[in-house]
Design a protein around this motif. Sequence first.
Motif, PDB file in Angstrom:
ATOM      1  N   PHE A  95      45.979  37.246  51.840  1.00 48.66           N
ATOM      2  CA  PHE A  95      46.144  37.037  50.407  1.00 48.66           C
ATOM      3  C   PHE A  95      44.942  36.281  49.862  1.00 48.66           C
ATOM      4  N   SER A  96      44.716  36.427  48.578  1.00 46.06           N
ATOM      5  CA  SER A  96      43.653  35.690  47.911  1.00 46.06           C
ATOM      6  C   SER A  96      44.144  35.343  46.514  1.00 46.06           C
ATOM      7  N   GLU A  97      44.117  34.049  46.191  1.00 48.35           N
ATOM      8  CA  GLU A  97      44.578  33.623  44.855  1.00 48.35           C
ATOM      9  C   GLU A  97      43.403  33.291  43.956  1.00 48.35           C
ATOM     10  N   PRO A  98      43.108  34.151  42.989  1.00 43.38           N
ATOM     11  CA  PRO A  98      42.062  33.817  42.024  1.00 43.38           C
ATOM     12  C   PRO A  98      42.538  32.697  41.103  1.00 43.38           C
ATOM     13  N   TYR A  99      41.784  31.623  41.072  1.00 47.78           N
ATOM     14  CA  TYR A  99      42.130  30.511  40.196  1.00 47.78           C
ATOM     15  C   TYR A  99      41.699  30.838  38.772  1.00 47.78           C
ATOM     16  N   LEU A 100      42.606  30.593  37.846  1.00 45.56           N
ATOM     17  CA  LEU A 100      42.359  30.940  36.450  1.00 45.56           C
ATOM     18  C   LEU A 100      41.828  29.717  35.721  1.00 45.56           C
ATOM     19  N   MET A 101      40.571  29.412  35.987  1.00 40.86           N
ATOM     20  CA  MET A 101      39.936  28.292  35.306  1.00 40.86           C
ATOM     21  C   MET A 101      38.596  28.762  34.763  1.00 40.86           C
ATOM     22  N   SER A 102      38.240  28.203  33.620  1.00 41.43           N
ATOM     23  CA  SER A 102      36.991  28.592  32.979  1.00 41.43           C
ATOM     24  C   SER A 102      35.795  28.018  33.712  1.00 41.43           C
ATOM     25  N   HIS A 103      35.874  26.713  33.992  1.00 40.13           N
ATOM     26  CA  HIS A 103      34.805  26.035  34.719  1.00 40.13           C
ATOM     27  C   HIS A 103      35.432  25.118  35.760  1.00 40.13           C
TER      28      HIS A 103
ATOM     29  N   TYR B  58      38.139  20.916  35.393  1.00 40.51           N
ATOM     30  CA  TYR B  58      38.989  22.073  35.602  1.00 40.51           C
ATOM     31  C   TYR B  58      39.811  22.317  34.340  1.00 40.51           C
ATOM     32  N   GLY B  59      39.933  23.558  33.969  1.00 37.79           N
ATOM     33  CA  GLY B  59      40.743  23.865  32.797  1.00 37.79           C
ATOM     34  C   GLY B  59      40.692  25.334  32.467  1.00 37.79           C
ATOM     35  N   LYS B  60      41.565  25.748  31.552  1.00 37.43           N
ATOM     36  CA  LYS B  60      41.652  27.135  31.130  1.00 37.43           C
ATOM     37  C   LYS B  60      41.118  27.299  29.716  1.00 37.43           C
ATOM     38  N   ASP B  61      40.242  26.420  29.295  1.00 40.83           N
ATOM     39  CA  ASP B  61      39.722  26.470  27.934  1.00 40.83           C
ATOM     40  C   ASP B  61      39.109  27.837  27.647  1.00 40.83           C
ATOM     41  N   SER B  62      39.609  28.491  26.621  1.00 44.20           N
ATOM     42  CA  SER B  62      39.059  29.756  26.146  1.00 44.20           C
ATOM     43  C   SER B  62      39.056  30.833  27.225  1.00 44.20           C
ATOM     44  N   PHE B  63      40.045  30.782  28.130  1.00 39.91           N
ATOM     45  CA  PHE B  63      40.101  31.751  29.228  1.00 39.91           C
ATOM     46  C   PHE B  63      40.660  33.077  28.714  1.00 39.91           C
ATOM     47  N   PRO B  64      39.913  34.193  28.840  1.00 32.51           N
ATOM     48  CA  PRO B  64      40.409  35.482  28.342  1.00 32.51           C
ATOM     49  C   PRO B  64      41.457  36.075  29.285  1.00 32.51           C
ATOM     50  N   ALA B  65      42.519  36.611  28.731  1.00 28.46           N
ATOM     51  CA  ALA B  65      43.562  37.219  29.562  1.00 28.46           C
ATOM     52  C   ALA B  65      43.015  38.396  30.362  1.00 28.46           C
ATOM     53  N   HIS B  66      42.029  39.105  29.818  1.00 30.96           N
ATOM     54  CA  HIS B  66      41.445  40.245  30.534  1.00 30.96           C
ATOM     55  C   HIS B  66      40.841  39.815  31.867  1.00 30.96           C
ATOM     56  N   GLU B  67      40.346  38.585  31.933  1.00 28.76           N
ATOM     57  CA  GLU B  67      39.719  38.103  33.158  1.00 28.76           C
ATOM     58  C   GLU B  67      40.715  37.969  34.294  1.00 28.76           C
ATOM     59  N   ILE B  68      42.009  37.766  33.990  1.00 32.93           N
ATOM     60  CA  ILE B  68      43.024  37.680  35.041  1.00 32.93           C
ATOM     61  C   ILE B  68      43.058  38.989  35.825  1.00 32.93           C
ATOM     62  N   GLU B  69      43.126  40.089  35.087  1.00 32.70           N
ATOM     63  CA  GLU B  69      43.174  41.397  35.749  1.00 32.70           C
ATOM     64  C   GLU B  69      41.904  41.652  36.546  1.00 32.70           C
ATOM     65  N   ARG B  70      40.756  41.267  36.006  1.00 31.79           N
ATOM     66  CA  ARG B  70      39.496  41.459  36.713  1.00 31.79           C
ATOM     67  C   ARG B  70      39.524  40.759  38.075  1.00 31.79           C
ATOM     68  N   ARG B  71      39.971  39.512  38.079  1.00 33.78           N
ATOM     69  CA  ARG B  71      39.945  38.741  39.314  1.00 33.78           C
ATOM     70  C   ARG B  71      40.970  39.248  40.323  1.00 33.78           C
ATOM     71  N   MET B  72      42.150  39.617  39.846  1.00 34.97           N
ATOM     72  CA  MET B  72      43.166  40.109  40.772  1.00 34.97           C
ATOM     73  C   MET B  72      42.761  41.446  41.387  1.00 34.97           C
ATOM     74  N   LEU B  73      42.172  42.323  40.582  1.00 38.43           N
ATOM     75  CA  LEU B  73      41.806  43.638  41.102  1.00 38.43           C
ATOM     76  C   LEU B  73      40.533  43.591  41.942  1.00 38.43           C
ATOM     77  N   LEU B  74      39.706  42.568  41.776  1.00 42.30           N
ATOM     78  CA  LEU B  74      38.607  42.356  42.721  1.00 42.30           C
ATOM     79  C   LEU B  74      39.164  42.116  44.117  1.00 42.30           C
ATOM     80  N   CYS B  75      40.251  41.333  44.187  1.00 43.18           N
ATOM     81  CA  CYS B  75      40.897  41.090  45.481  1.00 43.18           C
ATOM     82  C   CYS B  75      41.404  42.395  46.079  1.00 43.18           C
ATOM     83  N   VAL B  76      42.058  43.205  45.268  1.00 41.51           N
ATOM     84  CA  VAL B  76      42.577  44.482  45.748  1.00 41.51           C
ATOM     85  C   VAL B  76      41.451  45.351  46.302  1.00 41.51           C
TER      86      VAL B  76
END
Length: 759
Positions: free
Chosen positions: A320-328, A332-350
């Motif tokens: 398994f690989s958990e992409p952390y949803l943080m901007s920087h 650490y934080g989710k400031d201005s984090f785009p929802a589209h980036e979640i899918e990008r990171r998860m599917l990179l793992c796939v």
Amino acid sequence: MTSPTRRDFLATSAAVPLADLPVAPPPRPAGPLPFEPVRIPAWVEETIGAGYTLSGMDTAARTEAARQGVTLSEVNFVDPFFAYYDSKLLRRRSPHVPPGRLEADLAEYKRLGVRVLGVYPPTLQGEVYELHPDWRRVSTDTTDIPTIDLKKYPHGGMLCPLGPYGDFFVDVLAEIVTRFPDVAAFSFDGLHHGGGCYCRHCRENYRRDSGAAIPKADLSDAAFRRYQKWADSRLESLVERMQRRLKGINPDIALVTWTTNAGRFGHFLSVPRNMPARLNLLFDAPDQELWLDETNRGNTIVPAFGVAYAWAVTNHRVAFSEPYLMSHGNPYGKDSFPAHEIERRMLLCVAHGCRPSIAVAQPKRLQAGLYQAMDAVQKRKPWLTRTRPEKWAALLMSDDTKTFYGRSAGRVEERYLANVFGTFRACVEEHLPTAVVNDWNLSGEGLAGYAVLVLPNAACLDDRQADAVRQYVANGGGLVASLDASLFDGHGDPRPNFALADVFGCDYRGIPEQPGALPGAKEELDENFARALPPDYWEKRRGVFDSKLVAGSFLDRGKLAEYVGTDPVTFKGPAVRVRPRPGAEVVATFGAKGTPGASPAVVVNRFGRGRVVYLAAGFDAAYYLYPYPYQRLVVADAIRWAAGGVPQPVTVQAPMCVHATTVRQRTVAGERLVVHLFNDLNSTAGHAHPTDDVPLREEAIPVAGIRVGFPLPNSVRSVTWEPGGRALEMGHDGGLAWVTVPRLDVHGMVVAELGPPGG
């Protein structure tokens, strides 16, 4: 709301098993490992995705998470302060967990069809730290037992898992499994030895086993390098005992737990290492933290390599690989984090072999985007289980070389990792079917089926591994190696010459002088080199040179002829001096500016039935650290030439931003090839200062016209574009059966159903 982190909660999600499909035993690693890898339960093989943070959710949120596909989630049983149940081993019961709460959570998980992942932080427990001072980890060479203000820091400090505390830890796990039979798996945050320990138990055990005292922590000291391997083996022994004990109670229980290899680039910088890579073979499924912030090289090839490596250290079983949803990364934080980036990171793992785990509880603005990404993973589930890389090129990531040759957290990236990252980048951009392999895969049957082995600066090879590589090449395997490959043994002790000098077709002669000049008179190896490395060894290996490709060689064609031809071209990177042996051919040279032909840069050799390319100039490292396009082509063409005409199982024609990985999947009906295509295009990439730029993608730029070819004759019965089941028509051209992908947004799969050859 502030979303929890995975340190607060742990979980994973699974999917329904394929009916009546047997679970194959995991492949036995080649070479004399001290243990048998675990046989993972069938339900772990079928588990897709993850859903951390369920333990902090209410019933409605848990119900929705289960509806989104979460089938394994965390429940805390022990934290650094208390036990959450009436334990006979840990007397301090949490006042924050009322009686019946744990039982109620277990019942709710069961009602929702969610398996229980029990959580215990293995080396941090305040009660144990207070009552057993001799179980505390001692990080420096002293007999003083560390102390801490337990009123101010009631969690205490790190405990040593290599001695009696390790057995106590296993006892607590056995107590939990016996008392709560619904526990399906365990997860641990921090199951490592921290680089070693000087506690009384470690001192006594090491002296008993080795006859020596534990040396001071210094990887330049051969004695400490040998101690580090001893500490590694003690940790492996602990997890092996843990697996035997727990599976003796419940054969289907699993360790689905955090690993400290890859994903977070900072884990690569743990030198001395916190845990050996092969410890992952004792986990049923490791989970890595995938950080794409600036401190973890998030906008580079490193995250993709991290995922591929996490899968590799399981021998390509389940990871398994958990992409952390943080901007920087800081703060650490989710400031201005785009929802589209979640899918990008998860599917990179796939795309690179891992099942993406994720923290389900997110800020309200991201929740819908998260569920959409989880749904995208679930749609791909039929093609994600029971897979193995389709073999062609094997790329070694050597844990021993990273530690015993890299030696310093501040230098290991330039000294070694750059070679691996540069090679991996070249393979991704040239769409070469490449699987990452490990030190233990070099011997026995570990290289069977691969057309070519790549050893990017794999300095540390023991005699057994070198002999196995020699036999592999003699039997017809291809080899590409660079720089100091095989110049050190498995403990990092230098040899006077390459162990594989006969295979490379050249002998080691030393290192270039700086700046960029080559020594003109001194031909022999410094007599002191075999005893110890000079302090400035690595620094002297970097410089700015001119390189020149030899006319008429396999490097003098195609894009290389267009980009470089036979003109001098700048090369900035590490290099060594070699003397070619009779029969070897020099196809590229390098030297000080104005003298590009002073020393061999690329040597080719025939050894037995195999082809060999040796890179004395580190074009692989340069393609990560100081890249020019020609370096990618040198590395890729070297791999193709060394493969000796063995066709790629799949040929992909696509822009370099598209990652392509090919796996073979077992199904009820037979087998299929699954070609993952991942669009890594970032519409704002490179616009910010590179030091602090991170991928925060807001949109997908579709890629059309990608072609995927299968060599003829083949057993491909039909091809579809998934998910969605769109049939792709095959056409024949140039000895390949081609299909064209209609459009790639973020990720899709070309799925080729296989039948009997010629069927």
